[in-house]
Design an enzyme around this catalytic site. Structure first.
Site, PDB file in Angstrom:
ATOM      1  N   GLY A  46       0.836  -1.194   0.000  1.00 53.62           N
ATOM      2  CA  GLY A  46       0.000   0.000   0.000  1.00 53.62           C
ATOM      3  C   GLY A  46       0.867   1.238   0.000  1.00 53.62           C
ATOM      4  O   GLY A  46       1.997   1.212   0.502  1.00 53.62           O
ATOM      5  N   GLN A  51       3.158  10.105   1.120  1.00 47.00           N
ATOM      6  CA  GLN A  51       4.450   9.413   1.252  1.00 47.00           C
ATOM      7  C   GLN A  51       5.390   9.719   0.083  1.00 47.00           C
ATOM      8  O   GLN A  51       6.590   9.484   0.174  1.00 47.00           O
ATOM      9  CB  GLN A  51       4.248   7.892   1.333  1.00 47.00           C
ATOM     10  CG  GLN A  51       3.544   7.445   2.600  1.00 47.00           C
ATOM     11  CD  GLN A  51       3.359   5.940   2.604  1.00 47.00           C
ATOM     12  OE1 GLN A  51       2.382   5.429   2.073  1.00 47.00           O
ATOM     13  NE2 GLN A  51       4.303   5.222   3.172  1.00 47.00           N
ATOM     14  N   CYS A  94       5.528  -0.124   7.269  1.00 48.21           N
ATOM     15  CA  CYS A  94       5.205   1.038   6.441  1.00 48.21           C
ATOM     16  C   CYS A  94       6.443   1.407   5.636  1.00 48.21           C
ATOM     17  O   CYS A  94       7.553   1.396   6.176  1.00 48.21           O
ATOM     18  CB  CYS A  94       4.803   2.204   7.348  1.00 48.21           C
ATOM     19  SG  CYS A  94       4.380   3.698   6.447  1.00 48.21           S
ATOM     20  N   LEU A  95       6.242   1.731   4.359  1.00 44.57           N
ATOM     21  CA  LEU A  95       7.393   2.094   3.521  1.00 44.57           C
ATOM     22  C   LEU A  95       8.071   3.371   4.019  1.00 44.57           C
ATOM     23  O   LEU A  95       9.225   3.613   3.701  1.00 44.57           O
ATOM     24  CB  LEU A  95       6.959   2.262   2.059  1.00 44.57           C
ATOM     25  CG  LEU A  95       6.487   0.963   1.376  1.00 44.57           C
ATOM     26  CD1 LEU A  95       5.968   1.251  -0.027  1.00 44.57           C
ATOM     27  CD2 LEU A  95       7.609  -0.066   1.329  1.00 44.57           C
ATOM     28  N   HIS A 136      -4.835   1.789   7.364  1.00 40.87           N
ATOM     29  CA  HIS A 136      -3.464   2.308   7.507  1.00 40.87           C
ATOM     30  C   HIS A 136      -3.199   3.397   6.461  1.00 40.87           C
ATOM     31  O   HIS A 136      -2.666   4.463   6.782  1.00 40.87           O
ATOM     32  CB  HIS A 136      -2.486   1.130   7.351  1.00 40.87           C
ATOM     33  CG  HIS A 136      -1.032   1.498   7.274  1.00 40.87           C
ATOM     34  ND1 HIS A 136      -0.103   1.045   8.180  1.00 40.87           N
ATOM     35  CD2 HIS A 136      -0.333   2.259   6.377  1.00 40.87           C
ATOM     36  CE1 HIS A 136       1.095   1.526   7.851  1.00 40.87           C
ATOM     37  NE2 HIS A 136       0.983   2.258   6.752  1.00 40.87           N
ATOM     38  N   GLU A 137      -3.603   3.138   5.199  1.00 38.76           N
ATOM     39  CA  GLU A 137      -3.343   4.122   4.134  1.00 38.76           C
ATOM     40  C   GLU A 137      -4.180   5.377   4.319  1.00 38.76           C
ATOM     41  O   GLU A 137      -3.695   6.488   4.094  1.00 38.76           O
ATOM     42  CB  GLU A 137      -3.595   3.504   2.745  1.00 38.76           C
ATOM     43  CG  GLU A 137      -2.749   2.285   2.408  1.00 38.76           C
ATOM     44  CD  GLU A 137      -1.260   2.469   2.651  1.00 38.76           C
ATOM     45  OE1 GLU A 137      -0.752   3.604   2.536  1.00 38.76           O
ATOM     46  OE2 GLU A 137      -0.587   1.478   2.995  1.00 38.76           O
ATOM     47  N   HIS A 140      -2.654   7.795   6.655  1.00 38.42           N
ATOM     48  CA  HIS A 140      -1.606   8.643   6.070  1.00 38.42           C
ATOM     49  C   HIS A 140      -2.190   9.960   5.548  1.00 38.42           C
ATOM     50  O   HIS A 140      -1.532  11.002   5.588  1.00 38.42           O
ATOM     51  CB  HIS A 140      -0.939   7.940   4.883  1.00 38.42           C
ATOM     52  CG  HIS A 140       0.168   7.002   5.267  1.00 38.42           C
ATOM     53  ND1 HIS A 140       1.327   7.431   5.866  1.00 38.42           N
ATOM     54  CD2 HIS A 140       0.312   5.657   5.096  1.00 38.42           C
ATOM     55  CE1 HIS A 140       2.133   6.387   6.057  1.00 38.42           C
ATOM     56  NE2 HIS A 140       1.531   5.296   5.610  1.00 38.42           N
TER      57      HIS A 140
HETATM   58 NI    NI Z   1       2.317   3.346   5.580  1.00 36.24          NI
END
Ligand code: NI
Length: 174
Positions: A46, A51, A94-95, A136-137, A140
């Site tokens: 995701g 991000q 998370c990236l 989660h996304e 963000h």
């Molecule tokens: Ni994330």
């Protein structure tokens, strides 16, 4: 398509509340495609626009396993319109917090409303891993990271390690 660079925490740009997309047009679709390519390359399941430094309410997801066909989701203005009372812990990564994981408790099912790649309003019932990932996304887009759901002690530890890693990275490249 182009690979975008992913912002790593701690970074103020990850704490911003993103603005709604007026309509999903070619510019938004190009961003969605670039985000998906960036996510596959990372690799991740995701990615949210903030991000990659774009404060718009856009997310992409694909939870297909490597042996399955890709199953990408493109969502603009995603909203959680219902969640189950039942919650469960799930280990999240998370990236933007590379190599750090923690258990986060969230509802196990959620109904999501969003604009798809063709600017159509859709509703989708999600559960288990997809539900966790979508929540989660969407977090963000409100400047919330998974570490904001865990204890302050654990959060500080992770952020301190990431800050340290950034400092040593910049020394190497200097
Ligand atoms: Ni994330």
């Amino acid at each position: 398509m182009a690979l975008l660079s992913i912002i790593v925490a701690p970074d103020k740009r990850l704490k911003v509340k993103s603005t709604r997309v007026e309509r999903v047009d070619d510019d938004v679709r190009t961003l969605m495609d670039d985000m998906l390519e960036t996510m596959y390359d990372a690799p991740g399941i995701g990615l949210a626009a903030p991000q990659v430094g774009v404060t718009k309410r856009i997310i992409v997801l694909d939870l297909a396993r490597p042996d399955e066909d890709p199953q990408p989701y493109f969502m603009a203005n995603p909203e959680v319109i219902w969640t189950s009372d039942e919650t469960a812990p799930y280990e999240e990564g998370c990236l933007s917090l590379p190599e750090h994981y923690a258990e986060v408790i969230r509802p196990v099912a959620a109904r999501i409303r969003y604009l798809d790649r063709e600017n159509e309003v859709r509703e989708m019932d999600t559960e288990d891993m997809l539900a966790k990932c979508v929540q989660h996304e969407i977090d963000h887009l409100d400047g919330v990271l998974f570490v904001d759901h865990i204890s302050i002690v654990k959060r500080s530890m992770i952020l301190r390690k990431l800050t340290k890693a950034k400092r040593s990275d910049s020394k190497v490249s200097a």
